[in-house]
Enzyme design. Sequence first.
Site, PDB file in Angstrom:
ATOM      1  CD  GLU A 161     121.470 -18.886  36.075  1.00 15.42           C
ATOM      2  OE1 GLU A 161     122.249 -18.077  36.634  1.00 15.42           O
ATOM      3  OE2 GLU A 161     121.264 -20.031  36.497  1.00 15.42           O
ATOM      4  CD  GLU A 171     125.658 -21.170  36.821  1.00 16.13           C
ATOM      5  OE1 GLU A 171     125.416 -20.101  36.233  1.00 16.13           O
ATOM      6  OE2 GLU A 171     125.902 -21.235  38.045  1.00 16.13           O
TER       7      GLU A 171
END
Length: 414
Positions: free
Chosen positions: A307, A207
């Site tokens: 995710e 991320e």
Amino acid sequence: MPLLNRLFSLAVLGVSAVPSVLAFQPGFDYGSKKVRGVNLGGWLVLEPWITPSIFQNTGNDDIVDEWTFGEYQDYDTALAVLQDHWNSWITEDDFEAIAAAGLNHVRLPIGYWAFEVGSGEPYITGQREYMEKAITWASKYNLKLIIDLHGAPGSQNGFDNSGHKMSYPTWQSNQTNVDRTDDIIKTIISMVDSDYETVPIIAPLNEPAGYDGDEMLEVVKQYWYDSYPYNSSTESNTVELIHDAFQSLSYWDGFMVDGYNGVAMDTHIYQMFSDDEVAYNYSQHIKEACSHGSSLADFDLWIIVGEWSTASTDCAKWLNGRGRGARYDGSLSGSTAVGSCTGKTGNATSFSSDYKTFMRKYWEAQVITYEKGSGWIQWTWKAENADDWTYQAGLKYGWIPQDPTDLEYPDICD
């Protein structure tokens, strides 16, 4: 097959043999089999919302991440807590249960400080031993392990789950940070390259904050290129799993496609981190989940939703950071309440049958959609007090089936 051996084979067999000899052979057939997995969140990288007791027990509200956990405590005290946590939060029994649930992948977040701690950095190390245990357990139960570098020097996003919470990340602004990260990836790949059957994927950075603009994105793209020779060149069968940096998939069209083998894209899909999404009703959440199917199906790399969650609110305590409230009930500064968090998180015994039925439908809508790409890895296996987020609780209370292919609503996205 080492590169020199492959080149020798080419010389003997001739140029026509190039496609077969250089065929990339990872430890899982990502082209035809679907990834079905779960994350081991909060184990080797602390997160306040996953294990709030660890932070509460410090008695210090300024301890908000793993950096401050080491900075504001006596070293021996902090080390003892971490060692107890590492030994107990995830054990071999968890790997056995994950395999028994019909899953085939486990994603393991780990911070750079497990491999190298710089001068003045208060991180406590020792996680590497548990990564090695995870590899052993994954192999024993025929699970594939993704090693995910969740935190980099300087922080790549400023999130507490990067290890160091800050208002603006600094990883990208200092080449030393990037070089250190690159060296750590080399270390990881040297540890696991011979175990590619068990560790088929390395994710070089979780991320990165691409929403901060070109300064971050240009560094990230170069880092993805630079990571490639260590992860997935002709010298290795290990896949390089790059992250979309919070950009649309169209932004990455054609990136690392021609001339590359074994590059996959990781995208994370949540529906609770904006005022609009957290206000969705049940049917809107399901419709939004289903809407991702075509973009995943059409993407030009293997694409894994690395995710996602059955949680539809941000009600879990400290999900938005230690001491911060939730958008859903208006307790987060600047937010407008949608409703009460009662019965939306915490222990599943407080969940209504309607809520659990919605979570089953929501889980299936996401699984069906994400398997239009290469598959999925749910966040997360367990949490102290946020059952809406956990695969473990979903299995126990019935909104996740014991077999992930056993669907009650197979036409939910039609």
